[in-house]
Write a protein that holds these residues in place. Structure first.
Motif, mmCIF file in Angstrom:
data_model
loop_
_atom_site.group_PDB
_atom_site.id
_atom_site.type_symbol
_atom_site.label_atom_id
_atom_site.label_comp_id
_atom_site.label_asym_id
_atom_site.label_seq_id
_atom_site.Cartn_x
_atom_site.Cartn_y
_atom_site.Cartn_z
ATOM 1 N N GLN A 48 38.061 40.112 33.377
ATOM 2 C CA GLN A 48 38.883 38.927 33.627
ATOM 3 C C GLN A 48 40.255 39.315 34.168
ATOM 4 O O GLN A 48 40.895 40.238 33.681
ATOM 5 N N GLY A 49 40.680 38.590 35.192
ATOM 6 C CA GLY A 49 41.998 38.833 35.772
ATOM 7 C C GLY A 49 42.018 39.910 36.845
ATOM 8 O O GLY A 49 43.054 40.141 37.469
ATOM 9 N N ILE A 50 40.886 40.565 37.069
ATOM 10 C CA ILE A 50 40.815 41.625 38.071
ATOM 11 C C ILE A 50 40.409 41.028 39.425
ATOM 12 O O ILE A 50 39.434 40.284 39.519
ATOM 13 N N ILE A 51 41.159 41.365 40.467
ATOM 14 C CA ILE A 51 40.844 40.902 41.819
ATOM 15 C C ILE A 51 39.650 41.695 42.338
ATOM 16 O O ILE A 51 39.595 42.919 42.219
ATOM 17 N N HIS A 52 38.704 40.980 42.923
ATOM 18 C CA HIS A 52 37.473 41.642 43.371
ATOM 19 C C HIS A 52 37.180 41.303 44.828
ATOM 20 O O HIS A 52 37.126 40.134 45.207
ATOM 21 N N LYS A 53 37.019 42.343 45.642
ATOM 22 C CA LYS A 53 36.638 42.160 47.044
ATOM 23 C C LYS A 53 35.301 42.857 47.278
ATOM 24 O O LYS A 53 35.096 43.991 46.841
ATOM 25 N N VAL A 54 34.389 42.174 47.972
ATOM 26 C CA VAL A 54 33.067 42.729 48.269
ATOM 27 C C VAL A 54 32.905 42.905 49.771
ATOM 28 O O VAL A 54 33.143 41.978 50.543
ATOM 29 N N VAL A 55 32.511 44.115 50.163
ATOM 30 C CA VAL A 55 32.184 44.409 51.559
ATOM 31 C C VAL A 55 30.686 44.679 51.611
ATOM 32 O O VAL A 55 30.203 45.658 51.037
ATOM 33 N N ASP A 56 29.954 43.792 52.262
ATOM 34 C CA ASP A 56 28.489 43.912 52.317
ATOM 35 C C ASP A 56 28.069 45.017 53.292
ATOM 36 O O ASP A 56 27.754 44.753 54.454
ATOM 37 N N ALA A 57 28.077 46.249 52.810
ATOM 38 C CA ALA A 57 27.723 47.394 53.650
ATOM 39 C C ALA A 57 26.477 48.068 53.104
ATOM 40 O O ALA A 57 26.265 48.113 51.891
ATOM 41 N N ILE A 58 25.669 48.602 54.022
ATOM 42 C CA ILE A 58 24.483 49.340 53.603
ATOM 43 C C ILE A 58 24.684 50.819 53.920
ATOM 44 O O ILE A 58 25.429 51.188 54.828
ATOM 45 N N VAL A 103 43.571 46.746 38.258
ATOM 46 C CA VAL A 103 44.031 45.432 38.733
ATOM 47 C C VAL A 103 43.124 44.881 39.835
ATOM 48 O O VAL A 103 43.120 43.674 40.087
ATOM 49 N N ALA A 104 42.383 45.770 40.508
ATOM 50 C CA ALA A 104 41.511 45.310 41.596
ATOM 51 C C ALA A 104 40.316 46.236 41.750
ATOM 52 O O ALA A 104 40.403 47.436 41.488
ATOM 53 N N VAL A 105 39.207 45.663 42.168
ATOM 54 C CA VAL A 105 37.976 46.413 42.410
ATOM 55 C C VAL A 105 37.494 46.114 43.824
ATOM 56 O O VAL A 105 37.398 44.953 44.221
ATOM 57 N N LEU A 106 37.196 47.168 44.561
ATOM 58 C CA LEU A 106 36.647 47.030 45.908
ATOM 59 C C LEU A 106 35.201 47.517 45.888
ATOM 60 O O LEU A 106 34.933 48.701 45.662
ATOM 61 N N THR A 107 34.266 46.598 46.094
ATOM 62 C CA THR A 107 32.840 46.921 46.120
ATOM 63 C C THR A 107 32.388 47.096 47.565
ATOM 64 O O THR A 107 32.460 46.158 48.354
ATOM 65 N N VAL A 108 31.924 48.302 47.884
ATOM 66 C CA VAL A 108 31.452 48.581 49.249
ATOM 67 C C VAL A 108 29.936 48.724 49.196
ATOM 68 O O VAL A 108 29.380 49.817 49.319
ATOM 69 N N ALA A 109 29.264 47.640 48.978
ATOM 70 C CA ALA A 109 27.803 47.629 48.829
ATOM 71 C C ALA A 109 27.310 46.190 48.869
ATOM 72 O O ALA A 109 28.085 45.248 48.673
ATOM 73 N N LYS A 110 26.023 46.076 49.073
ATOM 74 C CA LYS A 110 25.419 44.751 49.177
ATOM 75 C C LYS A 110 24.502 44.480 47.987
ATOM 76 O O LYS A 110 23.784 45.363 47.521
ATOM 77 N N ASP A 111 24.561 43.235 47.474
ATOM 78 C CA ASP A 111 23.643 42.761 46.436
ATOM 79 C C ASP A 111 23.730 43.536 45.118
ATOM 80 O O ASP A 111 22.722 43.787 44.458
ATOM 81 N N LEU A 112 24.941 43.910 44.696
ATOM 82 C CA LEU A 112 25.083 44.587 43.408
ATOM 83 C C LEU A 112 25.425 43.615 42.280
ATOM 84 O O LEU A 112 25.300 43.958 41.110
ATOM 85 N N ASN A 113 25.893 42.422 42.640
ATOM 86 C CA ASN A 113 26.208 41.386 41.643
ATOM 87 C C ASN A 113 27.204 41.875 40.598
ATOM 88 O O ASN A 113 26.982 41.761 39.388
ATOM 89 N N ILE A 114 28.306 42.434 41.083
ATOM 90 C CA ILE A 114 29.351 42.955 40.198
ATOM 91 C C ILE A 114 30.265 41.821 39.713
ATOM 92 O O ILE A 114 30.647 40.948 40.488
ATOM 93 N N GLU A 115 30.600 41.860 38.417
ATOM 94 C CA GLU A 115 31.556 40.922 37.849
ATOM 95 C C GLU A 115 32.578 41.713 37.046
ATOM 96 O O GLU A 115 32.362 42.011 35.866
ATOM 97 N N PRO A 116 33.702 42.103 37.684
ATOM 98 C CA PRO A 116 34.736 42.868 36.973
ATOM 99 C C PRO A 116 35.339 42.068 35.839
ATOM 100 O O PRO A 116 35.055 40.874 35.668
#
Length: 204
Positions: free
Chosen positions: A64-74, A49-62
């Motif tokens: 359809q219908g999935i909530i996506h949060k991006v944390v720009d961390a190195i 239901v949700a994806v948490l991306t803990v990275a920068k510049d990965l260009n993730i597209e989960p």
């Protein structure tokens, strides 16, 4: 075109692991890598239901219908990942109540692993050592960098999870050695003095 799921099934490559099983109140918590975040078929199969991306510049597209949060961390020991601890915890807490979620970075080894360890520490009230070992058991490749580990240990104290510090083997041995009485050492108000037996003299 073959999907990452097909690739994983053929070559036994695991792009995501279950860290916490689903319960009556929470969905399953997955920790994975870049490929798990890209694989819409895998996400659909596991009802993410949700994806948490803990990275920068990965260009993730989960999917359809999935909530996506991006944390720009190195992934650098000098990077202050702890500035994101609270927002990631809140996001994970909210969406785990609605179903399974995926937390990932590039390899699922350092950044996302540290975030998941923090979540477990805070939600289950486990120490850093216990939380780290649990995640390591579920996903053996994790290895947060030394800077992230230091930040997690600092938050272990802030969360009130450190009650006492276990002595190391060397400290315990030193303590035992120092506790032995030695000649002429004053302990408190008493003096401990070792004496040697004198040879007996026979009177004729």
């Amino acid at each position: 075109m073959r999907t990452f799921v097909d690739f994983m099934e053929k070559y036994k490559v695991v792009c995501a692991n279950v860290i916490l099983e689903n319960t009556f109140t929470n969905g399953t918590l997955y920790l994975g890598d870049f490929y798990a975040a890209l694989d819409k078929k895998w996400q659909l199969k596991h009802q993410i239901v949700a994806v948490l991306t803990v990275a920068k510049d990965l260009n993730i597209e989960p999917g359809q219908g999935i909530i996506h949060k991006v944390v720009d961390a190195i992934d650098d020991p000098s990077y202050d990942l702890s500035q994101h601890f609270n927002e990631c915890y809140e996001f994970m807490s909210i969406w785990l109540k609605r179903g399974p979620i995926l937390v990932h970075c590039a390899a699922g080894v350092s950044r996302s692993a540290a975030i998941v360890i923090y979540y477990i520490m805070r939600s289950l009230k486990w120490t850093f050592a216990k939380s780290f070992q649990h995640v390591k058991t579920k996903r053996s490749v994790i290895c947060p960098n030394e800077g992230f580990i230091k930040q997690l240990k600092q938050h272990e104290k802030l969360l009130g999870l450190v009650i006492f510090r276990e002595s190391t083997l060397e400290e315990e041995q030193q303590r035992k050695t120092e506790s032995k009485p030695t000649k002429g050492v004053i302990r408190g108000r008493s003096v401990v003095i070792r004496t040697q037996k004198q040879p007996m003299t026979r009177f004729r």
